[in-house]
Write a protein that holds these residues in place. Sequence first.
Motif, PDB file in Angstrom:
ATOM      1  N   ASP A   7      -4.921  51.582  60.448  1.00  0.00           N
ATOM      2  CA  ASP A   7      -6.053  51.654  61.380  1.00  0.00           C
ATOM      3  C   ASP A   7      -5.598  52.001  62.798  1.00  0.00           C
ATOM      4  OD1 ASP A   7      -8.136  51.018  59.495  1.00  0.00           O
ATOM      5  OD2 ASP A   7      -7.368  48.967  59.492  1.00  0.00           O
ATOM      6  N   ALA A   8      -4.444  51.493  63.204  1.00  0.00           N
ATOM      7  CA  ALA A   8      -3.917  51.833  64.533  1.00  0.00           C
ATOM      8  C   ALA A   8      -3.467  53.293  64.571  1.00  0.00           C
ATOM      9  CB  ALA A   8      -2.759  50.907  64.911  1.00  0.00           C
ATOM     10  N   ILE A   9      -2.891  53.765  63.477  1.00  0.00           N
ATOM     11  CA  ILE A   9      -2.480  55.170  63.410  1.00  0.00           C
ATOM     12  C   ILE A   9      -3.720  56.064  63.420  1.00  0.00           C
ATOM     13  CG2 ILE A   9      -1.254  56.926  62.066  1.00  0.00           C
ATOM     14  CD1 ILE A   9       0.668  54.862  63.145  1.00  0.00           C
ATOM     15  N   ALA A  10      -4.781  55.656  62.715  1.00  0.00           N
ATOM     16  CA  ALA A  10      -6.033  56.428  62.732  1.00  0.00           C
ATOM     17  C   ALA A  10      -6.598  56.483  64.155  1.00  0.00           C
ATOM     18  CB  ALA A  10      -7.050  55.825  61.768  1.00  0.00           C
ATOM     19  N   ALA A  11      -6.492  55.378  64.897  1.00  0.00           N
ATOM     20  CA  ALA A  11      -6.942  55.370  66.295  1.00  0.00           C
ATOM     21  C   ALA A  11      -6.084  56.315  67.131  1.00  0.00           C
ATOM     22  CB  ALA A  11      -6.894  53.953  66.864  1.00  0.00           C
ATOM     23  N   GLN A  12      -4.780  56.376  66.845  1.00  0.00           N
ATOM     24  CA  GLN A  12      -3.899  57.299  67.551  1.00  0.00           C
ATOM     25  C   GLN A  12      -4.316  58.748  67.289  1.00  0.00           C
ATOM     26  OE1 GLN A  12       0.141  57.411  66.123  1.00  0.00           O
ATOM     27  NE2 GLN A  12       0.815  58.788  67.760  1.00  0.00           N
ATOM     28  N   VAL A  13      -4.593  59.080  66.035  1.00  0.00           N
ATOM     29  CA  VAL A  13      -5.024  60.436  65.682  1.00  0.00           C
ATOM     30  C   VAL A  13      -6.336  60.754  66.394  1.00  0.00           C
ATOM     31  CG1 VAL A  13      -5.800  61.913  63.786  1.00  0.00           C
ATOM     32  CG2 VAL A  13      -3.779  60.458  63.492  1.00  0.00           C
ATOM     33  N   LEU A  14      -7.255  59.802  66.419  1.00  0.00           N
ATOM     34  CA  LEU A  14      -8.529  59.972  67.122  1.00  0.00           C
ATOM     35  C   LEU A  14      -8.291  60.274  68.598  1.00  0.00           C
ATOM     36  CD1 LEU A  14     -11.696  59.633  67.237  1.00  0.00           C
ATOM     37  CD2 LEU A  14     -11.220  57.245  67.808  1.00  0.00           C
ATOM     38  N   LEU A  15      -7.417  59.495  69.229  1.00  0.00           N
ATOM     39  CA  LEU A  15      -7.130  59.679  70.650  1.00  0.00           C
ATOM     40  C   LEU A  15      -6.449  61.021  70.911  1.00  0.00           C
ATOM     41  CD1 LEU A  15      -7.287  58.587  73.493  1.00  0.00           C
ATOM     42  CD2 LEU A  15      -5.245  57.196  73.029  1.00  0.00           C
ATOM     43  N   GLU A  16      -5.502  61.399  70.060  1.00  0.00           N
ATOM     44  CA  GLU A  16      -4.855  62.703  70.216  1.00  0.00           C
ATOM     45  C   GLU A  16      -5.884  63.831  70.110  1.00  0.00           C
ATOM     46  OE1 GLU A  16      -0.422  61.611  68.411  1.00  0.00           O
ATOM     47  OE2 GLU A  16      -1.975  62.396  67.069  1.00  0.00           O
ATOM     48  N   SER A  17      -6.796  63.710  69.150  1.00  0.00           N
ATOM     49  CA  SER A  17      -7.837  64.729  68.973  1.00  0.00           C
ATOM     50  C   SER A  17      -8.758  64.784  70.182  1.00  0.00           C
ATOM     51  CB  SER A  17      -8.664  64.426  67.718  1.00  0.00           C
ATOM     52  OG  SER A  17      -7.855  64.469  66.580  1.00  0.00           O
ATOM     53  N   PHE A  18      -9.127  63.630  70.700  1.00  0.00           N
ATOM     54  CA  PHE A  18      -9.994  63.563  71.874  1.00  0.00           C
ATOM     55  C   PHE A  18      -9.317  64.210  73.082  1.00  0.00           C
ATOM     56  CE2 PHE A  18     -11.202  61.354  75.791  1.00  0.00           C
ATOM     57  CZ  PHE A  18     -12.566  61.609  75.824  1.00  0.00           C
ATOM     58  N   LEU A  19      -8.059  63.848  73.332  1.00  0.00           N
ATOM     59  CA  LEU A  19      -7.328  64.399  74.480  1.00  0.00           C
ATOM     60  C   LEU A  19      -7.183  65.916  74.354  1.00  0.00           C
ATOM     61  CD1 LEU A  19      -4.559  61.662  74.872  1.00  0.00           C
ATOM     62  CD2 LEU A  19      -6.579  62.001  76.325  1.00  0.00           C
ATOM     63  N   GLU A  20      -6.878  66.385  73.152  1.00  0.00           N
ATOM     64  CA  GLU A  20      -6.737  67.826  72.930  1.00  0.00           C
ATOM     65  C   GLU A  20      -8.073  68.543  73.142  1.00  0.00           C
ATOM     66  OE1 GLU A  20      -4.992  71.384  72.462  1.00  0.00           O
ATOM     67  OE2 GLU A  20      -3.966  69.461  72.641  1.00  0.00           O
ATOM     68  N   ALA A  21      -9.156  67.959  72.664  1.00  0.00           N
ATOM     69  CA  ALA A  21     -10.486  68.564  72.857  1.00  0.00           C
ATOM     70  C   ALA A  21     -10.833  68.638  74.345  1.00  0.00           C
ATOM     71  CB  ALA A  21     -11.549  67.769  72.099  1.00  0.00           C
ATOM     72  N   CYS A  22     -10.479  67.613  75.091  1.00  0.00           N
ATOM     73  CA  CYS A  22     -10.731  67.618  76.538  1.00  0.00           C
ATOM     74  C   CYS A  22      -9.936  68.726  77.221  1.00  0.00           C
ATOM     75  CB  CYS A  22     -10.378  66.265  77.153  1.00  0.00           C
ATOM     76  SG  CYS A  22     -11.479  64.915  76.672  1.00  0.00           S
ATOM     77  N   ARG A  23      -8.657  68.861  76.845  1.00  0.00           N
ATOM     78  CA  ARG A  23      -7.815  69.910  77.441  1.00  0.00           C
ATOM     79  C   ARG A  23      -8.342  71.294  77.087  1.00  0.00           C
ATOM     80  NH1 ARG A  23      -3.507  66.057  76.721  1.00  0.00           N
ATOM     81  NH2 ARG A  23      -3.208  66.605  74.554  1.00  0.00           N
ATOM     82  N   TYR A  24      -8.725  71.470  75.829  1.00  0.00           N
ATOM     83  CA  TYR A  24      -9.193  72.772  75.354  1.00  0.00           C
ATOM     84  C   TYR A  24     -10.496  73.183  76.040  1.00  0.00           C
ATOM     85  CZ  TYR A  24     -10.914  76.358  72.170  1.00  0.00           C
ATOM     86  OH  TYR A  24     -11.406  77.519  71.647  1.00  0.00           O
ATOM     87  N   ARG A  25     -11.407  72.247  76.161  1.00  0.00           N
ATOM     88  CA  ARG A  25     -12.719  72.545  76.741  1.00  0.00           C
ATOM     89  C   ARG A  25     -12.741  72.518  78.259  1.00  0.00           C
ATOM     90  NH1 ARG A  25     -16.592  68.879  72.945  1.00  0.00           N
ATOM     91  NH2 ARG A  25     -16.039  69.894  71.003  1.00  0.00           N
ATOM     92  N   GLY A  26     -11.776  71.798  78.843  1.00  0.00           N
ATOM     93  CA  GLY A  26     -11.790  71.648  80.296  1.00  0.00           C
ATOM     94  C   GLY A  26     -12.862  70.676  80.760  1.00  0.00           C
ATOM     95  N   GLU A  27     -13.318  69.826  79.855  1.00  0.00           N
ATOM     96  CA  GLU A  27     -14.319  68.801  80.186  1.00  0.00           C
ATOM     97  C   GLU A  27     -14.162  67.635  79.222  1.00  0.00           C
ATOM     98  OE1 GLU A  27     -17.941  71.021  79.606  1.00  0.00           O
ATOM     99  OE2 GLU A  27     -18.054  70.454  77.498  1.00  0.00           O
ATOM    100  N   ILE A  28     -14.837  66.534  79.521  1.00  0.00           N
ATOM    101  CA  ILE A  28     -14.750  65.357  78.674  1.00  0.00           C
ATOM    102  C   ILE A  28     -15.476  65.640  77.355  1.00  0.00           C
ATOM    103  CG2 ILE A  28     -15.326  62.906  78.456  1.00  0.00           C
ATOM    104  CD1 ILE A  28     -13.165  63.536  80.556  1.00  0.00           C
ATOM    105  N   ALA A  29     -14.766  65.410  76.252  1.00  0.00           N
ATOM    106  CA  ALA A  29     -15.328  65.661  74.915  1.00  0.00           C
ATOM    107  C   ALA A  29     -16.146  64.468  74.446  1.00  0.00           C
ATOM    108  CB  ALA A  29     -14.181  65.942  73.943  1.00  0.00           C
TER     109      ALA A  29
END
Length: 178
Positions: free
Chosen positions: A140-162
């Motif tokens: 569950d902690a690793i799944a949260a890590q994957v979620l956070l990595e995906s969120f951070l990457e989406a923010c960087r890609y879009r240039g806005e908060i995902a």
Amino acid sequence: MNTPPNCTDSEFPAQGRIAAVDYGTVRIGIAVCDPDRILASPLEVHAVTQPDAGGYEADEAYFQKLAAEERITAWVVGLPIHCDGGESDKSVQARKFAAWLRQVTELPTRLFDERFTTVAANQKIRQAKTTRRKTKQRIDAIAAQVLLESFLEACRYRGEIAGHDANEIAAGGDSLVD
């Protein structure tokens, strides 16, 4: 806390540590990133105090203490969405949890599509070659890590908060498919 309870999407901080939550009714996986939002790491798995009652409300002090000790500036809660974009009872529960988390910690909280995070977490654990017992304890902690990595990457890609603000659609309604 740093942010007023009625914070809006525009108040999601541009810097500081974010904690991601892989919500479950029995266990909640938690991951955090560094203040520069470059690296995400699994933090812990929190056992819900009253899982049979479906009550995470008993865990209010835990989340307030976690936010203070880890210097968390915002939360990201995984929203379980079916592959076809539809939602389930788990989606409704995650929405309610996110709105509650925002209220009790007074920190901005985003909902973010968590499709495939558990699959990716299982792949990461297999690569790490941990024991079966450790795998169950950490997934569950690793799944949260994957979620956070995906969120951070989406923010960087879009240039806005995902994602979407937790209060924006806390009662359900519009789909969060991005």
